[in-house]
Each structure stands twice: as C-alpha cells, then as structure tokens.
Design a protein around this motif. Sequence first.
Motif, mmCIF file in Angstrom:
data_model
loop_
_atom_site.group_PDB
_atom_site.id
_atom_site.type_symbol
_atom_site.label_atom_id
_atom_site.label_comp_id
_atom_site.label_asym_id
_atom_site.label_seq_id
_atom_site.Cartn_x
_atom_site.Cartn_y
_atom_site.Cartn_z
ATOM 1 N N ASP A 154 0.866 -1.177 0.000
ATOM 2 C CA ASP A 154 0.000 0.000 0.000
ATOM 3 C C ASP A 154 0.904 1.229 0.000
ATOM 4 O OD1 ASP A 154 -1.920 1.926 0.325
ATOM 5 O OD2 ASP A 154 -2.362 1.427 2.422
ATOM 6 N N LYS A 157 -3.806 -3.242 3.911
ATOM 7 C CA LYS A 157 -2.678 -4.158 3.727
ATOM 8 C C LYS A 157 -1.733 -4.099 4.916
ATOM 9 C CE LYS A 157 -2.920 -3.922 -1.312
ATOM 10 N NZ LYS A 157 -2.205 -3.690 -2.582
ATOM 11 N N SER A 166 -5.172 1.277 6.564
ATOM 12 C CA SER A 166 -4.680 0.563 5.387
ATOM 13 C C SER A 166 -5.235 -0.865 5.351
ATOM 14 C CB SER A 166 -3.154 0.506 5.392
ATOM 15 O OG SER A 166 -2.692 -0.298 4.314
#
Length: 521
Positions: free
Chosen positions: A311, A363, A361
């Motif tokens: 990300d 990820k 996020s």
Amino acid sequence: MIKKIHQITNLRKVLTRPISLFSFSCIISLGTLLLYNIPFFSYVVENSNESAGGKMLLLTSLVLIMLAVNFMMTYLAIFCLRIVGRILLAIFAIINATAVYFIVTYSVMIDATTVENVFNTRYSEASGFFSWSLWLCILLCGVVPAVYCLLQPVVVGKAKKLGICCAGSLAVILVVGLLNVSQTLWISQHDTELGGLLQPWSYVANTCRVISFSQDEQAEEIKLPDGKITDNEKAVVVLVIGESARKANFQLYGYQRDTNPLLSKQQDLKVFEATSCATYTTAGSKAILEPKDTDELYELLPNYAVRTGVDVAWRTSNWGEPPIHIDEYLTDTELADQYPDVDKNYDGILFAGLHERIEKSPKNKVLIILHTSTSHGPKYADKYPKEFEAYKPVAKNVEEGEKNIATLVNAYDNTIRYTDYLLDNLINTLRDMTAWKSAMIFISDHGESLGENKMFMHGLPMKLAPKVQYEIPFLVWTSKDFRDYKSELPEVLEQHYIFHSVLNLLSIESPAYNKDFDIFK
C-alpha cells in the motif's frame, strides 16, 4: 518651437533610416558580445594559465570567433526568415539579459541541469527571484535591444552578398581556430563552464539536450523482476525526501547551532554520512528511488512496491519528480482540501493525518513517501511558520541575503529547525503505533550553497559543485526489534541505499534487491 520640431523630425529620420543587413548583423554581433558575454571572458582571464601575452591572444581569438559566429547567424536569420528572424533575435535578447543577470547575481551556469530546473520550476518558486534589479536588467539589456531588432529597417540585399559574408565568417572562424589548436586541451577541460557562460548558445544547445533527454524519459520504464512479500507482519516505512537540506547545517552532524533540538534527543536515531548523486531535484530524487546508478529509467521504488502488493501513498509539496505511477498521489493542495485545519502554506500539511492513514490501510505493508520543499530557496523565510524563526534577522530572499550572508543563513537554519520539528513529530507518531513495526527515513535530494565562494542555491554540475551541494543528511529511526543495522558499512553512503533498505524493511524478496546497498542485516 519650430527648431525643436525639426530636431525631432531629423532624429526620427536617423532612427528609421534603413541600414544594410551587413551593418545590422555587425551591430547585433557586437552588442551580443558586450552585453551578454563579459562573464564568459572574465572566466577565461581568471582560469587561463597562459602568460599575459598568451591570454591576450586567446581573448582576441575568442572575440573574433564569437563576432564571426554571431554575425553569420544574424545574417542568415534575417535573410532567410525575415520577420520571424527578427522575432527570434528579440526573444534571444530578453533571454540573454535574464541569463546574464542570474550568472552575475547567483554565480550559476546555464547548462543542461539549469535548463531542466527552469522547466521544472513553478511560478510560486520562480516569483522568489523577481526583483527590481532583475526587471531593470531585462528592460535595459533585453527589451531595448529587442525593440531595436524588431523596428530597425534593414536592406536585406542579394543572395550573392549572403554567400560572401557567410564564407568570410567561416574563413575567420577556421583560420583563428587553427591558430589556437594548442588551446584545445584547455578548452576541453573547461568546456562545461565555457559553454554555460556563452550566450545565447548556452541555453539554445542545452534546451535541445533537455528536450532530447525528456523524450528519452517518456519511454516506458524498464520493469524490474517480480518480487514478493514474504511475511504478514504489519510494517510501515515513511520515507521523507528532503529538499535542499545540507548536512553542514544539521546539529546532528556537528553544526554549532542547535538546529536539531528535538531530533538530538530522539532515542534510536541513526545518523549516516551521505552524498547525493546530483545537485538538482529530478536527478537527486530519481537516485533515491532507483535500484542502481544509471541513466536508464528503471522501475522506481513506489511503482515497484505497488506492483509487489504494498500500500503506497505519495504526498508532495514539490515538483521535478521522476515518473510516479501510483493511485494515491496527493499534492499539498489536494491534502489541504482533506485537512482544512492544517496550514497549507508549509510542509506540515504533508504529515497531516498520517496515523489514521496508516491504521486504515487494508494491507500489512505500507510505504508513505513525503516529498517536501522546506529548505528550497530563494525565499527560505517563507518555508516555515514564524514560531520557528529562532534565528534573526532573516533575509527575505537570496538576493537580499547576498548583501548580508548571515541573514540568509539565519533563514535557512530556521528551515532546518522546522524540518527537525516535523521529523520528531513523525517519529513520535510511529512510536505510538505499537501494532506496527515502523521506520522513518529522511534523506535529502541534494544540498545547497549559501554564499560560500559567492555561490548560491544549487544545480552546479557534480564535477564543479562545492561539497555543500552534495553532502546531505541521511537519518533513520526504527521501532524496537524491527531491524538490526549492519555492523560494517562504508563511511559515506549514497542515495541508492534507500531502495534496497526499504525492500528489506517491507520484507520484499526480489532479484532486484542488492544486499550490498542495504543498511540493515
């Protein structure tokens, strides 16, 4: 009264009297030499090792060659292009005046680097150079000659005379050149400097070079071999690319002023000696993001990380960056819309909401790149909030600072204190995110001249640049138990260590990884 009218009428007749193209070309050639090329000849006098007689011969030869070349090109331009040729000469006059002003005022050279910097400069930055002395120079040395080029009536003449004039010019250039064959070595050793001071050829030739480079860079970047993430550990790296931050003014590197009052107290902060690969933003930031030193355009760190599954977000208040191909690319203006409570005039806007951005996020591997502009001139005093103005008085811009270097250094040092504050807050933010392994890396794209040897700003070719333009800060902080540093590293690191060190931090296994350019075990 009648006498005055007659005088005005006679003057008008003189000014509007047609002259031959030969005379016009002689006037333009001589004017170009006297108005725009004195720095060129000053450089020759100061750097030639010849005796007094030898210097005089070299100067005379260069004067003859310059007069002949400019005469021939003017003659050809007017004869072949007519009004278009006049317009080109007028444009050259204004650019010449601007170029020689910057050469004299800021000790710059108009090479490919300078031209590229001009192309990559926003109005907000360029406006910092605007001053009455600049406008006066452009008016007297640029606009007045430009008006003359446009309005002076010229009798063009026949093609036969064109052939004679051009042949004569070429003969002068050839004969004088042959008489100075012994100077070939000296000229080749100083070709960059001589070419950067010679008007209008410096910016004409280098603009062509930059356009050629630009076309090459538009080609698709060379893809790196596929990589893969090897673990599910939550890890975030925030890479801060500093702008014009020079090592010499960081307290962490021994500077006597307390320009790093906060970072100097940060635990686990590593300070590395480092140099940049260039002295301007585009090449410096490219070197930070690429896997190796090359003129080719390889896949850059953010592009590669995205393709590998990381990300990635890029936030910038700067420009002149190499091609960044990611979805989340945000300028300071766009960030100001997201965070209206944060002052958009300073680089603090780039750091706004980072904690929330990382936490949300989807990820486990996150890379945030912040491209700042904090220490970029010429208006250093405009780059930080006034509460960070620890050193006073400050120069409003470089031109004002030339008269009192101490005030220019004061303004610049205040930008370093502001950088210190931003990085300290970032480290504290990452430290509080205990669910993540985290790292902060700060490295500058290049350094800066602050009046040493009468040089200012940056952008000189590497072989000519003083060390303050390429000795840069390289700071690294990692959370506890994230990565161990290598016990043996070179005394001085280069910018390419960033790419491979970040791959390590993000647990990316890749054939592009080079352990020799990784600061971590």
